[in-house]
Design a protein around this motif. Structure first.
Motif, PDB file in Angstrom:
ATOM      1  N   GLU A  57       0.846  -1.191   0.000  1.00 15.02           N
ATOM      2  CA  GLU A  57       0.000   0.000   0.000  1.00 15.02           C
ATOM      3  C   GLU A  57       0.882   1.241   0.000  1.00 15.02           C
ATOM      4  O   GLU A  57       1.729   1.397   0.881  1.00 15.02           O
ATOM      5  N   MET A  60      -0.811   5.234   3.414  1.00 19.81           N
ATOM      6  CA  MET A  60      -1.619   4.533   4.418  1.00 19.81           C
ATOM      7  C   MET A  60      -2.636   5.437   5.101  1.00 19.81           C
ATOM      8  O   MET A  60      -3.712   4.994   5.482  1.00 19.81           O
ATOM      9  N   GLY A  63      -4.989   4.304   8.193  1.00 18.52           N
ATOM     10  CA  GLY A  63      -5.113   2.852   8.142  1.00 18.52           C
ATOM     11  C   GLY A  63      -6.469   2.294   7.773  1.00 18.52           C
ATOM     12  O   GLY A  63      -6.684   1.076   7.853  1.00 18.52           O
ATOM     13  N   THR A  66      -6.063   0.021   4.839  1.00 18.29           N
ATOM     14  CA  THR A  66      -5.204  -1.075   5.269  1.00 18.29           C
ATOM     15  C   THR A  66      -6.009  -2.140   6.009  1.00 18.29           C
ATOM     16  O   THR A  66      -5.800  -3.350   5.815  1.00 18.29           O
ATOM     17  N   ILE A  80       0.789  -7.303   4.802  1.00 18.24           N
ATOM     18  CA  ILE A  80       0.691  -6.008   4.124  1.00 18.24           C
ATOM     19  C   ILE A  80       1.912  -5.177   4.476  1.00 18.24           C
ATOM     20  O   ILE A  80       2.260  -5.044   5.652  1.00 18.24           O
ATOM     21  N   THR A  82       2.986  -1.323   4.129  1.00 15.55           N
ATOM     22  CA  THR A  82       2.347  -0.050   3.834  1.00 15.55           C
ATOM     23  C   THR A  82       3.312   1.105   4.078  1.00 15.55           C
ATOM     24  O   THR A  82       4.171   1.030   4.960  1.00 15.55           O
ATOM     25  N   ILE A 106       0.666  -6.393   9.530  1.00 14.93           N
ATOM     26  CA  ILE A 106       1.012  -5.137   8.844  1.00 14.93           C
ATOM     27  C   ILE A 106       2.403  -4.660   9.231  1.00 14.93           C
ATOM     28  O   ILE A 106       2.746  -4.610  10.411  1.00 14.93           O
TER      29      ILE A 106
END
Length: 205
Positions: A57, A60, A63, A66, A80, A82, A106
């Motif tokens: 991503e 962000m 979030g 996300t 992920i 980001t 994340i």
């Protein structure tokens, strides 16, 4: 959708609505500038259809997008990565990830997207690594972001770009972006009117 994720998404949707309607006064550098709920649902659906595991991503914010992505890949033990440069938004995002119970899925890279993407391109491990990318950063650099992201995307991977149709102030930049992608024989792309307009691009080779 589990309760913690649903609750956080709902809170962020309410905050975004208040900001957009100017019912709350938020400093410019702290505004959410999030995707719409419809776009979140679209991202979630595509991730599930692809059975995606490696997500990138670019942009962000706090979030919201996300979390929509994390909800779709957490069962597959997906991850992920980001990118965000605003420390205030990063702190808010971490709190949101914690409340939604998705923090473990994340990894946040703090800094300029251009610089971080350059670093990724120098690492063999990231070559054709991501099967899904969301580009939602500064629009004046959107073509450069696409150029830097494409080598990192696997064949058959999807790149989604937000704000293709709205706000109006981005329209010229996004028209140039759409024309640029359509001239690339290695991808196929369409512009969807969902949310603020989403460019949905598939890497063919």
């Amino acid at each position: 959708m589990n309760k913690p994720i649903f609750k956080v998404l709902e809170e962020l949707e309410n905050q975004s609505s208040l900001e957009k309607s100017r019912q709350v006064d938020v400093p410019a550098d702290e505004r959410m500038l999030a995707i719409t709920k419809e776009t979140g649902e679209l991202l979630n659906m595509i991730l599930r259809l692809k059975n995606a595991k490696n997500v990138l991503e670019v942009g962000m914010s706090v979030g919201y997008s996300t979390i929509w992505c994390a909800e779709a890949i957490v069962e597959n033990q997906g991850k992920i990565i980001t990118i965000e440069q605003n420390p205030k938004k990063i702190n808010r995002a971490k709190e949101n990830f914690q409340k939604a119970n998705v923090l473990d899925s994340i990894t946040i890279h703090e800094g300029l997207a251009m610089q971080i993407l350059q670093e990724f391109n120098l690492k063999e491990e990231y070559k054709e690594f991501f099967d899904f990318v969301l580009i939602d950063a500064d629009k004046e650099n959107v073509i450069k972001y696409f150029e830097m992201v494409l080598p990192l995307v696997s064949v058959g991977g999807v790149i989604i770009t937000d704000n293709m149709l709205y706000p109006e102030k981005y329209k010229e930049d996004m028209k140039k972006y759409s024309s640029y992608i359509r001239s690339n024989q290695n991808v196929r792309t369409i512009t969807s009117p969902i949310g603020n307009g989403e460019e949905i691009t598939i890497k063919l080779r």
